[in-house]
Design a protein around this motif. Sequence first.
Motif, short mmCIF file in Angstrom:
data_model
loop_
_atom_site.label_atom_id
_atom_site.label_comp_id
_atom_site.label_asym_id
_atom_site.label_seq_id
_atom_site.Cartn_x
_atom_site.Cartn_y
_atom_site.Cartn_z
N ARG A 1 -22.52 75.88 80.98
CA ARG A 1 -23.52 75.09 80.26
C ARG A 1 -24.12 74.08 81.23
N VAL A 2 -25.44 73.92 81.20
CA VAL A 2 -26.15 72.99 82.07
C VAL A 2 -27.04 72.08 81.23
N SER A 3 -27.17 70.85 81.68
CA SER A 3 -28.08 69.93 81.01
C SER A 3 -29.28 69.69 81.92
N THR A 4 -30.42 69.49 81.29
CA THR A 4 -31.64 69.19 82.04
C THR A 4 -32.32 67.98 81.44
N GLU A 5 -32.70 67.07 82.31
CA GLU A 5 -33.51 65.93 81.89
C GLU A 5 -34.91 66.46 81.65
N GLN A 6 -35.48 66.09 80.52
CA GLN A 6 -36.81 66.57 80.19
C GLN A 6 -37.86 65.48 80.23
N ALA A 7 -37.43 64.24 80.16
CA ALA A 7 -38.34 63.10 80.25
C ALA A 7 -37.53 61.88 80.65
N PHE A 8 -37.92 61.22 81.72
CA PHE A 8 -37.23 60.01 82.18
C PHE A 8 -38.27 59.06 82.72
N TRP A 9 -38.40 57.91 82.10
CA TRP A 9 -39.38 56.92 82.53
C TRP A 9 -38.85 55.54 82.21
N ILE A 10 -39.05 54.63 83.15
CA ILE A 10 -38.80 53.22 82.93
C ILE A 10 -40.06 52.49 83.36
N ALA B 1 -19.77 65.35 77.80
CA ALA B 1 -19.26 65.48 76.43
C ALA B 1 -19.75 66.76 75.76
N GLN B 2 -20.91 67.30 76.20
CA GLN B 2 -21.45 68.54 75.66
C GLN B 2 -20.82 69.77 76.32
N GLY B 3 -19.95 69.55 77.29
CA GLY B 3 -19.30 70.65 77.99
C GLY B 3 -20.10 71.20 79.15
N CYS B 4 -21.06 70.43 79.63
CA CYS B 4 -21.89 70.90 80.74
C CYS B 4 -21.12 70.82 82.06
N ALA B 5 -21.31 71.82 82.90
CA ALA B 5 -20.73 71.83 84.24
C ALA B 5 -21.67 71.17 85.23
N VAL B 6 -22.96 71.14 84.91
CA VAL B 6 -23.99 70.63 85.81
C VAL B 6 -24.99 69.82 84.99
N ALA B 7 -25.44 68.70 85.57
CA ALA B 7 -26.52 67.91 84.99
C ALA B 7 -27.68 67.94 85.97
N GLY B 8 -28.88 68.17 85.48
CA GLY B 8 -30.04 68.27 86.35
C GLY B 8 -31.07 67.20 86.06
N LEU B 9 -31.84 66.86 87.09
CA LEU B 9 -32.92 65.89 87.00
C LEU B 9 -34.14 66.42 87.74
N ALA B 10 -35.30 66.01 87.30
CA ALA B 10 -36.54 66.34 88.00
C ALA B 10 -37.01 65.10 88.75
#
Length: 160
Positions: free
Chosen positions: A93-102, A124-133
């Motif tokens: 399972r992988v997570s992807t950031e879809q919108a990130f702004w400050i 916590a979602q069981g992801c092995a990888v977290a991704g960012l753009a």
Amino acid sequence: MRLSLAAGTSNGVQRADPMIRPAELSDRFAMVRMTRDFFEASGLVLPFDAAWVEASIKAWISDEEKLALVLDLEGVRGMLCAAHVMSPLAPVRVSTEQAFWIDPCARGRWALAMLRRYEGWAKAQGCAVAGLASMGGRGADVIYRRRGFVPSETYYMKEI
């Protein structure tokens, strides 16, 4: 991690930083504004459509499988939205950031704090990888590397 009494709880889960919280439906107008600001700052080739963005934000907020965080500094000044899926390339399972702004006026330590919350959610979602753009060369790369993210691939877009 130290927790203050001001942090409170949400659905029985202790919140470590009262400034970063799950987005609420009432935050959507600030989130649409920040998305517009992102479009203007990035030169993104996609057309900005406020109604479409608002519908997407409502979906992020209402879907328990997605993440929608806001940075609340006496008003919403940042957002991070993400989702997770099973990878088509590996059985993880992988997570992807879809919108990130400050907002520029609120940048600083908050990006790292928001990324920590994103990583905690992904784990916590069981992801092995977290991704960012990243748009590259605009400062986010340094922050991402500081959190242990490494470049994976470059994404190109062309208006057709």
